[in-house]
Design a protein around this motif. Structure first.
Motif, PDB file in Angstrom:
ATOM      1  N   PRO A  19     -12.347  -6.694  17.993  1.00  9.87           N
ATOM      2  CA  PRO A  19     -13.411  -6.504  18.982  1.00  9.87           C
ATOM      3  C   PRO A  19     -14.774  -6.988  18.486  1.00  9.87           C
ATOM      4  CG  PRO A  19     -12.028  -4.561  18.892  1.00  9.87           C
ATOM      5  CD  PRO A  19     -11.609  -5.441  17.744  1.00  9.87           C
ATOM      6  N   ASP A  26     -18.733 -13.962  21.927  1.00 13.64           N
ATOM      7  CA  ASP A  26     -19.395 -13.873  23.230  1.00 13.64           C
ATOM      8  C   ASP A  26     -20.897 -14.095  23.085  1.00 13.64           C
ATOM      9  OD1 ASP A  26     -19.331 -13.219  26.111  1.00 13.64           O
ATOM     10  OD2 ASP A  26     -20.499 -11.480  25.494  1.00 13.64           O
ATOM     11  N   GLU A  49      -5.594  -9.216  26.244  1.00 13.37           N
ATOM     12  CA  GLU A  49      -6.141  -9.366  27.595  1.00 13.37           C
ATOM     13  C   GLU A  49      -7.621  -9.729  27.526  1.00 13.37           C
ATOM     14  OE1 GLU A  49      -5.360  -5.748  29.693  1.00 13.37           O
ATOM     15  OE2 GLU A  49      -3.188  -5.914  29.412  1.00 13.37           O
ATOM     16  N   ARG A  50      -8.346  -9.096  26.618  1.00 12.15           N
ATOM     17  CA  ARG A  50      -9.767  -9.423  26.471  1.00 12.15           C
ATOM     18  C   ARG A  50      -9.950 -10.865  26.011  1.00 12.15           C
ATOM     19  NH1 ARG A  50     -14.367  -6.606  22.540  1.00 12.15           N
ATOM     20  NH2 ARG A  50     -15.983  -8.127  23.105  1.00 12.15           N
ATOM     21  N   ARG A  53      -9.436 -13.112  29.040  1.00 15.96           N
ATOM     22  CA  ARG A  53     -10.541 -12.996  30.004  1.00 15.96           C
ATOM     23  C   ARG A  53     -11.765 -13.773  29.535  1.00 15.96           C
ATOM     24  NH1 ARG A  53      -9.266  -7.494  30.067  1.00 15.96           N
ATOM     25  NH2 ARG A  53     -11.175  -7.046  28.900  1.00 15.96           N
TER      26      ARG A  53
END
Length: 198
Positions: A19, A26, A49-50, A53
């Protein structure tokens, strides 16, 4: 085609460090490729999934993190089948495969062909597994940051790592992306036409 460099991350996903890596990517406006260890991926499907996305790609690392030189072809084939099945259950169908430690054999090539996988390597190694400071890692790879470069880093702690966490990897992402941008390069995922072959 826009000139690009690819940041790649092996040995994850990790519930703490992946994360943080995703947050750093990002913030830098960078998209990357993650070569995952299948049981870790199965344990943390939300992280995959993150990744999807955010526009990152998820590819195959292994099921068991074992050098291909230590496996017979049938053992390597079985490991690959198991890994691909785990990932398929998560909706992930890899086309690229990075072997543990980047070590491949003729058996690797045979198994890759059998499963429609392309073996990929890297052109610049941060050696983040050793716990280097971010500026040291940046200096290690800066001369290799050019169109088509593939940068190796890790979002998990794999066998052989001599660090206790991935904080320095997280910290070098922004500077790496900035260096690429200064050279007119975008940070984009690998494609099946990736050129960094073993």
């Amino acid at each position: 085609m826009t000139p690009a460099v690819t940041l790649t991350f092996d040995d994850g996903p990790d519930p703490v460090w992946t994360p943080a890596v995703l947050d750093a990517l990002d913030a830098a406006g960078a998209r990357a490729t993650f070569f995952v260890i299948a049981p870790r991926a199965a344990a943390h499907p939300a992280l995959l999934e993150r990744m999807h996305r955010a526009g990152h790609t998820v590819e195959l690392h292994c099921d068991r993190h074992v050098r291909h030189t230590e496996l017979r072809e049938d053992q390597l084939a079985a490991d690959t089948v198991t890994a691909l099945a785990r990932l398929d259950e998560l909706g992930v169908r890899p086309r690229l495969w990075r072997a543990p430690w980047g070590i491949t054999t003729p058996a690797s090539e045979a198994v890759a062909r059998a499963h429609g996988l392309r073996l990929v390597h890297w052109t610049a190694d941060t050696e983040d597994w050793a716990g280097h400071a971010p500026d040291t890692m940046l200096r290690r790879v800066e001369d290799a940051i050019c169109d088509g470069a593939v940068v190796l880093a890790h979002d998990g702690l794999g066998p052989g790592a001599t660090r206790t966490g991935c904080a320095n990897t997280v910290a070098v992402i922004g500077p790496l992306a900035a260096l690429a941008a200064d050279r007119g390069l975008r940070c984009e995922p690998l494609t099946s036409g990736a050129v960094a072959t073993p």
